[in-house]
Design an enzyme around this catalytic site. Sequence first.
Site, PDB file in Angstrom:
ATOM      1  CD1 TRP A 189      -2.682   1.747   0.454  1.00 48.24           C
ATOM      2  CD2 TRP A 189      -1.320   2.506   2.065  1.00 48.24           C
ATOM      3  NE1 TRP A 189      -3.022   3.058   0.725  1.00 48.24           N
ATOM      4  CE2 TRP A 189      -2.199   3.543   1.709  1.00 48.24           C
ATOM      5  CE3 TRP A 189      -0.350   2.750   3.049  1.00 48.24           C
ATOM      6  CZ2 TRP A 189      -2.154   4.805   2.303  1.00 48.24           C
ATOM      7  CZ3 TRP A 189      -0.306   4.000   3.648  1.00 48.24           C
ATOM      8  CH2 TRP A 189      -1.211   5.015   3.272  1.00 48.24           C
ATOM      9  CD  GLU A 230      -4.631  -1.649   1.907  1.00 47.24           C
ATOM     10  OE1 GLU A 230      -3.480  -1.965   2.288  1.00 47.24           O
ATOM     11  OE2 GLU A 230      -5.520  -1.267   2.684  1.00 47.24           O
ATOM     12  CE  LYS A 232      -6.219   6.035   2.711  1.00 47.66           C
ATOM     13  NZ  LYS A 232      -5.402   5.891   3.908  1.00 47.66           N
ATOM     14  CG  ASP A 263      -8.689  -0.981   4.328  1.00 54.53           C
ATOM     15  OD1 ASP A 263      -9.751  -0.558   4.826  1.00 54.53           O
ATOM     16  OD2 ASP A 263      -7.609  -0.967   4.944  1.00 54.53           O
ATOM     17  CG  HIS A 266      -8.741   1.821   1.725  1.00 54.60           C
ATOM     18  ND1 HIS A 266      -7.477   1.361   1.467  1.00 54.60           N
ATOM     19  CD2 HIS A 266      -8.693   2.340   2.976  1.00 54.60           C
ATOM     20  CE1 HIS A 266      -6.695   1.586   2.518  1.00 54.60           C
ATOM     21  NE2 HIS A 266      -7.423   2.162   3.445  1.00 54.60           N
ATOM     22  CG  HIS A 290      -6.022  -4.594   4.861  1.00 54.14           C
ATOM     23  ND1 HIS A 290      -5.121  -3.568   4.732  1.00 54.14           N
ATOM     24  CD2 HIS A 290      -5.284  -5.736   5.008  1.00 54.14           C
ATOM     25  CE1 HIS A 290      -3.899  -4.067   4.785  1.00 54.14           C
ATOM     26  NE2 HIS A 290      -3.968  -5.375   4.936  1.00 54.14           N
ATOM     27  CG  ASP A 298      -9.284   4.431   5.726  1.00 55.13           C
ATOM     28  OD1 ASP A 298      -9.752   3.402   6.234  1.00 55.13           O
ATOM     29  OD2 ASP A 298      -8.106   4.528   5.321  1.00 55.13           O
ATOM     30  CG  ASP A 300      -7.998   2.365   9.602  1.00 58.28           C
ATOM     31  OD1 ASP A 300      -8.322   1.342   8.977  1.00 58.28           O
ATOM     32  OD2 ASP A 300      -7.317   3.276   9.106  1.00 58.28           O
ATOM     33  CG  ASP A 330      -5.485  -1.785   8.068  1.00 53.48           C
ATOM     34  OD1 ASP A 330      -4.887  -1.326   9.070  1.00 53.48           O
ATOM     35  OD2 ASP A 330      -5.368  -1.298   6.923  1.00 53.48           O
TER      36      ASP A 330
END
Length: 423
Positions: A189, A230, A232, A263, A266, A290, A298, A300, A330
């Site tokens: 990434w 990955e 985004k 992810d 993302h 992820h 994003d 997380d 993640d």
Amino acid sequence: MKSELITEQQYQNAQEQYANFGVDTNLALKNLASIPISIHCWQGDDVAGFENRNDTNVDSSIQTTGDYPGRARNIEELRKDFELALKLIPGKHRLNLHASYLENNGKAVARNEIDIKHFAGWADWGKGKIAGIDFNPTFFGHPKAIDGFTLSHPNKAIRQFWIEHGIACRKIAAAFGKEFGTTTVNNFWVPDGFKDIPVDRYSPRARLADSLDTIFKEEYSQDLCLDSVESKLFGVGLESFTVGSHEFYMGYAMSRGKMLCLDSGHFHPTEMISEKISALMQFLPELLLHVSRPVRWDSDHVIILNDELIEIACEIIRSGKIKNIHIGLDFFDASINRIAAWVIGTRNMIKALLYALLEPNQLLIEKENSFDYTSRLALKEESKTMPFNVIWNYYCQQAEAPVGIEWLNTVKTYEKEILSKRD
Ligand code: RNT
Ligand code: ZN
């Protein structure tokens, strides 16, 4: 707080209820035990790593928020914390490491010079504790990422530096793969992008593809190292343009035979990765997830047992391709106890998989294929109040992991005795 153990009688009662819907709970538990989750090291120390560099002029493309006491300050502490989390999570799992978590007796190493020897300690530590190690080159938190570009940087020397980092990481990943006898997923990434609207979108993307091609020139056996890329949507400070967008990496992965990483944070807020799995698995041999929880962006957050987590798990199981879908976590939250964050999130991922394995799939498909959408809806809703909790607790108990909320006592004691003494 105490949780009661499950008696054989309670389990059998629940088992019968599932059997009425055509679901074999014993088989579900057996399958569940064979699914490793790749647990990310970076929840334990707020993605700081242990490079011992003292430059302050770095990019901030990865951000944690919160200041909860007890962050792991060195590798020993991170390992101890992670070991505790592992004890509180049923099943055998993997560790997902970032290149910035190297070990070099406190001395800094340039990222393009990292080597297998800097990770030997992780391999030794991991034996018997984890099923394997996954890896990630670290393209952020570095002075050479300050312009917002790494592998797509317009300056050839900076690109070269990051290319060398990528090459070094593949070597390390393959060594881990060999050591543990299970393939190491090596995920790429890069934060690369523009804060404001660019006039040249094409060239950075061409440079990224070219840099990746150079990194991937050497062939590694897929039994040792599996590379993934990955995408985004945007990053903070890089809101207008991301070089490695979804289309970019989807095309890259398919044309180069690489794995794609999705992810959950993302994509656009209403765009769900659960919906993408069945589409991508028509064309890609392997997929990396992820699993994270975006709140408005994003962010997380720690994953909770919400509709999307359950749908992700169901889509993995329904696809019948669990061996080709790698599940990585993640999330990183620095506002709560970090070990608890690992335990809550990972247990939730496993719970979601159990929920998926207990879905009356055959029955639902029959209803769907005969256009009986009324029964499909009724059955899906009914399965939500099945005695899931009994099966889940039974699974934890069999795996010698704490049942119910018991794990929280252990984390609270550790916090009092160990974490609260860290500054
Ligand atoms: C960043 C990506 C990436 C990182 C980790 C630390 O937005 O999600 O996967 O979170 O590499
Ligand atoms: Zn990610």
